[in-house]
Scaffold this motif. Structure first.
Motif, PDB file in Angstrom:
ATOM      1  N   ALA A  41     -35.942 -23.008  60.473  1.00 14.59           N
ATOM      2  CA  ALA A  41     -34.838 -23.135  59.525  1.00 14.59           C
ATOM      3  C   ALA A  41     -35.219 -24.037  58.354  1.00 14.59           C
ATOM      4  N   MET A  42     -35.944 -25.107  58.637  1.00 11.38           N
ATOM      5  CA  MET A  42     -36.383 -26.008  57.580  1.00 11.38           C
ATOM      6  C   MET A  42     -37.256 -25.268  56.570  1.00 11.38           C
ATOM      7  N   PHE A  43     -38.162 -24.419  57.066  1.00 10.55           N
ATOM      8  CA  PHE A  43     -39.049 -23.679  56.169  1.00 10.55           C
ATOM      9  C   PHE A  43     -38.266 -22.710  55.289  1.00 10.55           C
ATOM     10  N   PHE A  44     -37.391 -21.923  55.906  1.00  5.88           N
ATOM     11  CA  PHE A  44     -36.665 -20.920  55.117  1.00  5.88           C
ATOM     12  C   PHE A  44     -35.614 -21.564  54.218  1.00  5.88           C
ATOM     13  N   ALA A  45     -35.064 -22.704  54.619  1.00  9.61           N
ATOM     14  CA  ALA A  45     -34.155 -23.428  53.736  1.00  9.61           C
ATOM     15  C   ALA A  45     -34.904 -23.913  52.496  1.00  9.61           C
ATOM     16  N   THR A  46     -36.160 -24.275  52.665  1.00  6.64           N
ATOM     17  CA  THR A  46     -36.995 -24.677  51.530  1.00  6.64           C
ATOM     18  C   THR A  46     -37.181 -23.516  50.571  1.00  6.64           C
ATOM     19  N   ILE A  47     -37.425 -22.320  51.110  1.00  3.91           N
ATOM     20  CA  ILE A  47     -37.546 -21.129  50.268  1.00  3.91           C
ATOM     21  C   ILE A  47     -36.253 -20.906  49.481  1.00  3.91           C
ATOM     22  N   GLU A  48     -35.111 -20.975  50.187  1.00  3.86           N
ATOM     23  CA  GLU A  48     -33.832 -20.751  49.518  1.00  3.86           C
ATOM     24  C   GLU A  48     -33.572 -21.816  48.459  1.00  3.86           C
ATOM     25  N   ASN A  56     -27.203 -27.963  52.484  1.00  2.00           N
ATOM     26  CA  ASN A  56     -26.703 -29.180  53.129  1.00  2.00           C
ATOM     27  C   ASN A  56     -27.648 -29.456  54.298  1.00  2.00           C
ATOM     28  N   TRP A  57     -28.639 -30.298  54.049  1.00  4.48           N
ATOM     29  CA  TRP A  57     -29.696 -30.499  55.037  1.00  4.48           C
ATOM     30  C   TRP A  57     -29.171 -31.164  56.303  1.00  4.48           C
ATOM     31  N   LYS A  58     -28.231 -32.080  56.165  1.00  8.21           N
ATOM     32  CA  LYS A  58     -27.647 -32.719  57.343  1.00  8.21           C
ATOM     33  C   LYS A  58     -26.988 -31.666  58.234  1.00  8.21           C
ATOM     34  N   SER A  59     -26.207 -30.796  57.628  1.00  9.02           N
ATOM     35  CA  SER A  59     -25.550 -29.733  58.385  1.00  9.02           C
ATOM     36  C   SER A  59     -26.570 -28.799  59.028  1.00  9.02           C
ATOM     37  N   LEU A  60     -27.616 -28.463  58.290  1.00  9.62           N
ATOM     38  CA  LEU A  60     -28.639 -27.549  58.807  1.00  9.62           C
ATOM     39  C   LEU A  60     -29.304 -28.112  60.059  1.00  9.62           C
ATOM     40  N   TYR A  61     -29.695 -29.382  60.002  1.00  9.40           N
ATOM     41  CA  TYR A  61     -30.371 -29.972  61.157  1.00  9.40           C
ATOM     42  C   TYR A  61     -29.425 -30.124  62.341  1.00  9.40           C
ATOM     43  N   GLU A  62     -28.194 -30.478  62.085  1.00 10.52           N
ATOM     44  CA  GLU A  62     -27.224 -30.600  63.183  1.00 10.52           C
ATOM     45  C   GLU A  62     -26.979 -29.251  63.840  1.00 10.52           C
ATOM     46  N   LYS A  63     -26.850 -28.208  63.035  1.00  9.99           N
ATOM     47  CA  LYS A  63     -26.621 -26.867  63.578  1.00  9.99           C
ATOM     48  C   LYS A  63     -27.806 -26.394  64.416  1.00  9.99           C
ATOM     49  N   ARG A 119     -19.958 -31.553  65.304  1.00  5.87           N
ATOM     50  CA  ARG A 119     -21.407 -31.362  65.412  1.00  5.87           C
ATOM     51  C   ARG A 119     -21.776 -30.281  66.429  1.00  5.87           C
ATOM     52  N   MET A 120     -20.976 -30.126  67.472  1.00  8.51           N
ATOM     53  CA  MET A 120     -21.306 -29.214  68.562  1.00  8.51           C
ATOM     54  C   MET A 120     -20.580 -27.869  68.482  1.00  8.51           C
ATOM     55  N   LYS A 121     -19.855 -27.634  67.419  1.00 10.85           N
ATOM     56  CA  LYS A 121     -19.156 -26.356  67.296  1.00 10.85           C
ATOM     57  C   LYS A 121     -20.159 -25.240  66.992  1.00 10.85           C
ATOM     58  N   GLU A 122     -19.715 -24.004  67.112  1.00 10.16           N
ATOM     59  CA  GLU A 122     -20.577 -22.849  66.844  1.00 10.16           C
ATOM     60  C   GLU A 122     -21.185 -22.970  65.448  1.00 10.16           C
ATOM     61  N   GLY A 123     -22.506 -22.929  65.380  1.00  5.67           N
ATOM     62  CA  GLY A 123     -23.180 -23.150  64.107  1.00  5.67           C
ATOM     63  C   GLY A 123     -23.422 -21.908  63.283  1.00  5.67           C
ATOM     64  N   LYS A 124     -23.372 -20.741  63.915  1.00  2.94           N
ATOM     65  CA  LYS A 124     -23.650 -19.493  63.187  1.00  2.94           C
ATOM     66  C   LYS A 124     -22.372 -19.045  62.486  1.00  2.94           C
ATOM     67  N   ASP A 125     -22.248 -19.467  61.238  1.00  4.13           N
ATOM     68  CA  ASP A 125     -21.054 -19.149  60.469  1.00  4.13           C
ATOM     69  C   ASP A 125     -21.462 -18.553  59.127  1.00  4.13           C
ATOM     70  N   GLU A 126     -20.523 -18.486  58.185  1.00  3.08           N
ATOM     71  CA  GLU A 126     -20.783 -17.823  56.909  1.00  3.08           C
ATOM     72  C   GLU A 126     -21.424 -18.734  55.865  1.00  3.08           C
ATOM     73  N   THR A 127     -21.669 -19.994  56.215  1.00  3.80           N
ATOM     74  CA  THR A 127     -22.378 -20.877  55.298  1.00  3.80           C
ATOM     75  C   THR A 127     -23.854 -20.479  55.250  1.00  3.80           C
ATOM     76  N   ILE A 128     -24.538 -20.919  54.216  1.00  3.06           N
ATOM     77  CA  ILE A 128     -25.971 -20.613  54.139  1.00  3.06           C
ATOM     78  C   ILE A 128     -26.715 -21.290  55.292  1.00  3.06           C
ATOM     79  N   GLU A 129     -26.230 -22.457  55.721  1.00  2.00           N
ATOM     80  CA  GLU A 129     -26.854 -23.147  56.849  1.00  2.00           C
ATOM     81  C   GLU A 129     -26.651 -22.352  58.141  1.00  2.00           C
ATOM     82  N   GLY A 130     -25.476 -21.751  58.309  1.00  2.00           N
ATOM     83  CA  GLY A 130     -25.210 -20.927  59.485  1.00  2.00           C
ATOM     84  C   GLY A 130     -26.065 -19.674  59.503  1.00  2.00           C
TER      85      GLY A 130
END
Length: 208
Positions: A41-48, A56-63, A119-130
């Motif tokens: 996820a870190m790699f592809f977030a860098t591409i995006e 939102n890097w904090k959200s990405l790592y938590e998810k 922090r522990m809720k379902e992370g696969k959502d409609e955000t780019i991080e999800g």
């Protein structure tokens, strides 16, 4: 009650084997899977981000780090089973959610509970991080199944896993990431020597 129990539960994630009940040349556990997903996820977030997206890097790592924590309650359920029907997938998600909720209420100190519920809720959502989490999660499934096919594991389960994960990735709405995956990474995968013809399987999916 205390954060001690939460930290102790990390050991449980190391003991939960992915794709249980099948012969595998390589065993993978949920703790290692979560770490790999965070790296993908870190790699592809860098591409995006390099192409103008706001991450939102904090959200990405938590998810990514926490996305499979609830498997300490129900274990790893194989992808073909999870996706056997929308109803079953929804039921499993509901069970995980309720058990996670109980765990937080029982084990997490009161002052931190609101943070953990978020922090522990379902992370696969409609955000780019999800969406990046979804991509990274499926990418690890591609690599785990590819590793088995490469070594000649003839269990059709791994062909099915590879097909499901690859198809899902190719249809994710992350244009820059999917372009890179398709034009760079998939070509590398297809060029690898493999006991089972992964290239033919991949080309079939690409043609669909």
């Amino acid at each position: 009650m205390g954060i001690h129990q939460f930290f102790m539960s990390m050991n449980d994630l190391e003991r939960i084997i992915r794709c249980p009940g099948r012969f595998k040349f390589e065993e993978h556990n949920v703790a290692a899977h979560s770490w790999k997903v965070s790296q993908y996820a870190m790699f592809f977030a860098t591409i995006e981000e390099n192409n103008g997206a706001t991450i939102n890097w904090k959200s990405l790592y938590e998810k990514t780090i926490n996305h499979d924590f609830a498997e300490i309650f129900i274990g790893d359920i194989k992808t073909p089973v999870k996706h056997a029907s929308p109803e079953l997938k929804q039921m499993l998600s509901h069970v995980e959610e309720k058990m996670m909720e109980k765990f937080i209420l029982d084990e997490i100190p009161t002052e931190f509970q609101p943070i953990f519920f978020d922090r522990m809720k379902e992370g696969k959502d409609e955000t780019i991080e999800g969406k990046l989490l979804e991509l990274a999660d499926k990418l690890d499934q591609v690599y785990e199944s590819f590793a088995e096919l490469k070594r000649g594991n003839t269990d059709p389960e791994f062909i099915h896993m590879y097909e499901i994960a690859l198809t899902k990735i190719l249809h994710l709405p992350l244009e820059k990431s999917i372009h890179y995956f398709r034009e760079v990474m998939l070509k590398d995968i297809m060029e690898e020597d493999s006991s089972i013809d992964v290239k033919a399987i991949t080309l079939k999916i690409l043609a669909q």
